[in-house]
Design an enzyme around this catalytic site. Structure first.
Site, PDB file in Angstrom:
ATOM      1  N   ASP A  66       0.925  -0.885  -0.176  1.00  0.00           N
ATOM      2  CA  ASP A  66       0.294   0.277   0.396  1.00  0.00           C
ATOM      3  C   ASP A  66       1.234   1.071   0.378  1.00  0.00           C
ATOM      4  O   ASP A  66       1.773   1.245   0.888  1.00  0.00           O
ATOM      5  CB  ASP A  66      -1.368   0.317   1.296  1.00  0.00           C
ATOM      6  CG  ASP A  66      -1.244  -1.126   1.179  1.00  0.00           C
ATOM      7  OD1 ASP A  66      -2.108  -1.790   0.563  1.00  0.00           O
ATOM      8  OD2 ASP A  66      -1.723  -1.884   2.396  1.00  0.00           O
ATOM      9  N   ASP A  72       0.817   7.831   8.345  1.00  0.00           N
ATOM     10  CA  ASP A  72       0.919   6.681   9.103  1.00  0.00           C
ATOM     11  C   ASP A  72       2.501   6.545   9.561  1.00  0.00           C
ATOM     12  O   ASP A  72       2.357   5.467  10.927  1.00  0.00           O
ATOM     13  CB  ASP A  72       1.016   5.819   7.769  1.00  0.00           C
ATOM     14  CG  ASP A  72      -0.296   5.612   6.675  1.00  0.00           C
ATOM     15  OD1 ASP A  72      -1.026   6.668   7.023  1.00  0.00           O
ATOM     16  OD2 ASP A  72      -0.124   4.629   6.099  1.00  0.00           O
ATOM     17  N   GLU A  95       2.293  -3.296  11.324  1.00  0.00           N
ATOM     18  CA  GLU A  95       1.939  -2.903  10.321  1.00  0.00           C
ATOM     19  C   GLU A  95       3.082  -2.547   8.932  1.00  0.00           C
ATOM     20  O   GLU A  95       3.018  -2.591   7.543  1.00  0.00           O
ATOM     21  CB  GLU A  95       0.665  -2.095   9.406  1.00  0.00           C
ATOM     22  CG  GLU A  95       0.382  -2.554   8.357  1.00  0.00           C
ATOM     23  CD  GLU A  95      -1.037  -2.379   8.254  1.00  0.00           C
ATOM     24  OE1 GLU A  95      -2.062  -2.148   8.619  1.00  0.00           O
ATOM     25  OE2 GLU A  95      -1.945  -2.098   7.097  1.00  0.00           O
ATOM     26  N   GLU A  96       3.650  -0.454   9.355  1.00  0.00           N
ATOM     27  CA  GLU A  96       4.397  -0.165   8.613  1.00  0.00           C
ATOM     28  C   GLU A  96       5.971  -0.801   7.921  1.00  0.00           C
ATOM     29  O   GLU A  96       6.649  -0.006   7.260  1.00  0.00           O
ATOM     30  CB  GLU A  96       4.427   1.254   8.573  1.00  0.00           C
ATOM     31  CG  GLU A  96       3.293   2.004   9.091  1.00  0.00           C
ATOM     32  CD  GLU A  96       2.327   1.744   7.342  1.00  0.00           C
ATOM     33  OE1 GLU A  96       3.159   1.573   6.525  1.00  0.00           O
ATOM     34  OE2 GLU A  96       1.078   1.765   7.366  1.00  0.00           O
ATOM     35  N   ASP A 117      -1.157  -1.694  14.575  1.00  0.00           N
ATOM     36  CA  ASP A 117      -1.438  -1.013  13.453  1.00  0.00           C
ATOM     37  C   ASP A 117      -1.439   0.202  13.624  1.00  0.00           C
ATOM     38  O   ASP A 117      -2.557   1.422  14.011  1.00  0.00           O
ATOM     39  CB  ASP A 117      -2.976  -1.401  12.764  1.00  0.00           C
ATOM     40  CG  ASP A 117      -2.882  -1.060  11.157  1.00  0.00           C
ATOM     41  OD1 ASP A 117      -1.965  -0.290  10.649  1.00  0.00           O
ATOM     42  OD2 ASP A 117      -3.585  -1.420  10.285  1.00  0.00           O
ATOM     43  N   LEU A 119      -2.098   3.631  12.093  1.00  0.00           N
ATOM     44  CA  LEU A 119      -3.058   4.426  11.137  1.00  0.00           C
ATOM     45  C   LEU A 119      -4.200   3.554  10.494  1.00  0.00           C
ATOM     46  O   LEU A 119      -3.439   3.231   9.076  1.00  0.00           O
ATOM     47  CB  LEU A 119      -2.863   5.562  10.767  1.00  0.00           C
ATOM     48  CG  LEU A 119      -2.909   6.997  11.597  1.00  0.00           C
ATOM     49  CD1 LEU A 119      -3.518   7.012  12.148  1.00  0.00           C
ATOM     50  CD2 LEU A 119      -2.826   7.719  10.340  1.00  0.00           C
ATOM     51  N   ASP A 120      -5.098   2.743  10.229  1.00  0.00           N
ATOM     52  CA  ASP A 120      -5.651   2.123  10.035  1.00  0.00           C
ATOM     53  C   ASP A 120      -7.056   2.749   9.642  1.00  0.00           C
ATOM     54  O   ASP A 120      -7.438   3.503  10.495  1.00  0.00           O
ATOM     55  CB  ASP A 120      -6.416   0.675  11.047  1.00  0.00           C
ATOM     56  CG  ASP A 120      -7.299  -0.133  10.069  1.00  0.00           C
ATOM     57  OD1 ASP A 120      -7.226  -0.659   9.377  1.00  0.00           O
ATOM     58  OD2 ASP A 120      -8.600   0.133  10.507  1.00  0.00           O
ATOM     59  N   GLU A 280      -4.883  -6.609  14.071  1.00  0.00           N
ATOM     60  CA  GLU A 280      -6.270  -5.807  13.061  1.00  0.00           C
ATOM     61  C   GLU A 280      -7.150  -7.043  13.764  1.00  0.00           C
ATOM     62  O   GLU A 280      -8.018  -6.482  14.697  1.00  0.00           O
ATOM     63  CB  GLU A 280      -6.251  -5.435  12.216  1.00  0.00           C
ATOM     64  CG  GLU A 280      -5.778  -4.684  11.751  1.00  0.00           C
ATOM     65  CD  GLU A 280      -5.458  -4.595   9.540  1.00  0.00           C
ATOM     66  OE1 GLU A 280      -4.929  -3.429   9.158  1.00  0.00           O
ATOM     67  OE2 GLU A 280      -5.590  -5.295   8.627  1.00  0.00           O
TER      68      GLU A 280
HETATM   69  P1  AHM Z   1      -4.880  -0.771   6.077  1.00  0.00           P
HETATM   70  O1  AHM Z   1      -4.393  -0.977   7.109  1.00  0.00           O
HETATM   71  O2  AHM Z   1      -4.051  -0.388   5.414  1.00  0.00           O
HETATM   72  O3  AHM Z   1      -5.353   0.688   6.365  1.00  0.00           O
HETATM   73  O4  AHM Z   1      -6.326  -1.485   5.698  1.00  0.00           O
HETATM   74  C1  AHM Z   1      -7.385  -1.479   6.154  1.00  0.00           C
HETATM   75  C2  AHM Z   1      -8.474  -1.501   5.804  1.00  0.00           C
HETATM   76  C3  AHM Z   1      -9.549  -1.589   6.877  1.00  0.00           C
HETATM   77  O5  AHM Z   1      -9.849  -0.125   8.532  1.00  0.00           O
HETATM   78  C4  AHM Z   1     -10.676  -1.552   6.583  1.00  0.00           C
HETATM   79  O6  AHM Z   1     -11.471  -2.423   7.163  1.00  0.00           O
HETATM   80  C5  AHM Z   1      -9.984  -2.190   4.918  1.00  0.00           C
HETATM   81  O7  AHM Z   1      -9.399  -1.779   5.175  1.00  0.00           O
HETATM   82  C6  AHM Z   1     -11.108  -2.023   3.602  1.00  0.00           C
HETATM   83  O8  AHM Z   1     -10.704  -3.046   2.103  1.00  0.00           O
HETATM   84  P2  AHM Z   1     -11.965  -1.996   1.085  1.00  0.00           P
HETATM   85  O9  AHM Z   1     -11.226  -0.961   0.583  1.00  0.00           O
HETATM   86  O10 AHM Z   1     -11.293  -3.162   0.015  1.00  0.00           O
HETATM   87  O11 AHM Z   1     -13.446  -1.725   1.477  1.00  0.00           O
HETATM   88 MG    MG Z   2      -5.034  -1.711   8.923  1.00  0.00          MG
END
Ligand code: AHM
Ligand code: MG
Length: 340
Positions: A66, A72, A95-96, A117, A119-120, A280
């Site tokens: 990502d 983040d 996560e990062e 995580d 910044l989710d 998560e």
């Molecule tokens: P991230 O950790 O890179 O932010 O991704 C996790 C996020 C969650 O917060 C969320 O539930 C999900 O990805 C949403 O995914 P999508 O866009 O496929 O629905």
């Molecule tokens: Mg996340």
């Protein structure tokens, strides 16, 4: 919680909880305060995000591919810096970062492991929509020296604490140490988290279902049946309203308080699901179970899954107990057929 003019700060609450356990050393309490500090610093930056040049993509791609946002990176460093110099933690994993980060040798290593995580829901930063931080705390397995990956790869039911911070219309910190789930709201005028949601219990049947339905054609027929049942009703399952923010913490929090079920099942583009087990799914599973809800990967409780990889993904179905039980019955039957 306010009794007349009485206000309970998170510090007082954690201290009072600790007194219930004479054997407690206070280290876990202090680690939770460290997380509060991180929450306040990140919250301040999130609130200023539209005003400063902190918005926008940093020139880096994280281990899951990502695009990382600047915020983040800031949140990642903030959590680590808040916990790693106090002698309470031996290793952190985020996560990062591709690999876990042991505390520097020059510092004393403590008995806890923090997985997070930072910044989710980061795709929501630029559009002023709620985001969150998720954390999981384990006791270290390794002896005094040499904390490593094995300290991080622990089964969810061994967590000693877990929680999340939600940067929404207000900033909230919700945590459990296995004695119920308690929520605190940041009062920005005094810079303190105040007890606002003591002993959260989630309704057994929810009002909402939360899923990215654009994945419909990528799901297996049993997943489609589960989502169709929540949408249209099936047997004892009544139709629900759809709510999907796309920030796990925000979707989870709404469903925790109001009752509901969140699903991120396996799909053809995410054969193992999208969300990460260790920082998560597992912490939110501990929170939901402490609030009377459930979490499953479709076959097994999330808290029973034994991790083999730091960043492993898992299908996640989490929320109100009766709704998760229905989904698990349908999805578990699918798995049983696949094994035959
Ligand atoms: P991230 O950790 O890179 O932010 O991704 C996790 C996020 C969650 O917060 C969320 O539930 C999900 O990805 C949403 O995914 P999508 O866009 O496929 O629905
Ligand atoms: Mg996340």
């Amino acid at each position: 919680m306010v009794h007349g003019s009485e206000v309970i700060t998170i510090e007082r609450f954690i201290m009072e909880q600790e007194r219930l356990y004479p054997e407690a050393t206070g280290e876990l309490s202090n680690l939770l305060y460290d997380m509060c500090l991180a929450a306040k610093i990140i919250s301040r930056h999130v609130r200023r995000a539209g005003l400063s040049d902190i918005l926008g993509a940093a020139e880096a791609v994280n281990v899951s591919g990502d695009l990382q946002q600047k915020l983040d990176l800031f949140a990642n460093e903030t959590v680590r810096n808040s916990v790693q110099y106090t002698g309470r933690v031996c290793i952190t994993a985020s996560e990062e970062d591709e690999r876990p980060v042991p505390v520097p040798e020059s510092r004393s290593a403590g008995k806890y492991v923090v997985l997070y995580d930072p910044l989710d829901g980061s795709t929501n930063i630029d559009v002023n929509v709620s985001i969150g931080t998720i954390f999981s705390i384990h006791k270290r397995l390794s002896k005094k020296n040499g904390a490593g990956l094995a300290d991080c790869l622990q089964v969810g039911k061994k967590q000693v604490a877990a929680g999340y911070i939600l940067y929404g219309s207000s900033t909230m910190l919700v945590y459990t140490t296995g004695q119920g789930v308690h929520g605190f709201t940041l009062d920005p005028t005094i810079g303190e988290f105040l007890l606002s949601h003591p002993d959260i219990r989630t309704p057994p049947v929810g009002k909402y279902y939360s899923v990215n339905e654009s994945n419909w054609n990528r799901w297996s027929p049993p997943v489609q049946r589960v989502v169709a049942a929540f949408k249209n009703g099936e047997g004892k399952v009544q139709p629900k309203n759809a709510r999907y923010i796309g920030s796990l913490v925000a979707d989870f929090h709404r469903n925790l308080i109001s009752g509901g079920i969140f699903l991120y099942p396996a799909a053809s583009n995410y054969p193992q699901g999208k969300l990460r087990l260790l920082y998560e799914a597992a912490p939110l599973a501990m929170v939901v179970e402490q609030a009377g809800g459930r979490a499953t990967d479709g076959c097994r409780p999330i808290l029973d899954l034994v991790p083999t990889d730091l960043h492993q993904r898992t299908p996640l179905v989490i929320g109100s107990k009766d709704d998760v039980a229905f989904a698990a019955r349908v999805l578990g039957a699918e798995a049983a057929v696949a094994v035959k």
